[in-house]
Enzyme design. Sequence first.
Site, mmCIF file in Angstrom:
data_model
loop_
_atom_site.group_PDB
_atom_site.id
_atom_site.type_symbol
_atom_site.label_atom_id
_atom_site.label_comp_id
_atom_site.label_asym_id
_atom_site.label_seq_id
_atom_site.Cartn_x
_atom_site.Cartn_y
_atom_site.Cartn_z
ATOM 1 N N GLU A 11 0.812 -1.214 0.000
ATOM 2 C CA GLU A 11 0.000 0.000 0.000
ATOM 3 C C GLU A 11 0.849 1.268 0.000
ATOM 4 O O GLU A 11 0.352 2.342 -0.328
ATOM 5 C CB GLU A 11 -0.954 -0.017 1.212
ATOM 6 C CG GLU A 11 -1.993 -1.119 1.076
ATOM 7 C CD GLU A 11 -2.786 -1.368 2.345
ATOM 8 O OE1 GLU A 11 -3.948 -1.779 2.235
ATOM 9 O OE2 GLU A 11 -2.246 -1.185 3.454
ATOM 10 N N ASP A 195 -11.558 -7.072 -2.762
ATOM 11 C CA ASP A 195 -12.412 -8.262 -2.695
ATOM 12 C C ASP A 195 -13.772 -7.780 -2.227
ATOM 13 O O ASP A 195 -13.921 -6.617 -1.840
ATOM 14 C CB ASP A 195 -11.820 -9.267 -1.688
ATOM 15 C CG ASP A 195 -11.697 -8.643 -0.294
ATOM 16 O OD1 ASP A 195 -12.672 -8.720 0.463
ATOM 17 O OD2 ASP A 195 -10.647 -8.045 0.020
#
Length: 231
Positions: A11, A195
């Site tokens: 990230e 997801d």
Amino acid sequence: MLAIIGAMDEEIELLLGELQDREDLSFPGATLHRGVLDGVPVLLTRGGIGKVNAAMTTAWLLSQGASRVIFTGVAGGVHPELRVGDIVVSTDLVQHDVDVTALGYDRGTVPGEPPAWVADETLRALAREAAAEVEGVRVTEGRVASGDQFVASVGEVGRLWRDFGAACAEMEGAAVAQVCAKAGVPFVVIRSVSDTADHDAKVDYRTFMPLVARHAKQVVRGMLARLAAQA
Ligand code: SAH
């Protein structure tokens, strides 16, 4: 000083690679990187997974003069229309795993704390504008539900949607928000959907996380460009 925090290497590594005049600052349990990103002085760090790591790292950032905080990362989509790759900009954040209902508190409420932590309107507006430039993804503004739990079931997604009206589920945002709110420091959380927090979540997360982390990163860079132009 603007602080940028992600939970995982994936990230923040794309931003770390671009950091100019980098200086690493070591603290117990955290390393902060100080430097200049796209012309803006920043503190950048990987805070680790979960609410405790996020809270601790945020406190270190504030101790080093962070006066605005952006969290960038991935999350499980909860809003039924969200698809992998889409972006969520936080309106407010809750801790969905807090349960003091036995003593009469609403689910998610930490006694003595507000029911949700509200993200800064100016940072949200910047994030919104920057997110609109990321091609091929839907941008949603909504509530971020944080908990020390990887959500991977339709039942749990339904609960987060019903009980909290959450747009996405992740494991850090509300902890960052709580620490910032206590210090009166504006914050926003930007998450791209890795997801949809259902039975496919494990496979989807492993497949898409490194790819979609780029979307949140693009939003941060768009925000930096705007901040540099304002300075
Ligand atoms: N780095 C480890 C553990 C990741 S835990 C690994 O990759 O195996 C999942 C991370 O992604 C957390 O930082 C969380 O904020 C975010 N996340 C993505 N999808 C999530 C979901 N469905 N539920 C909760 N957190 C999710």
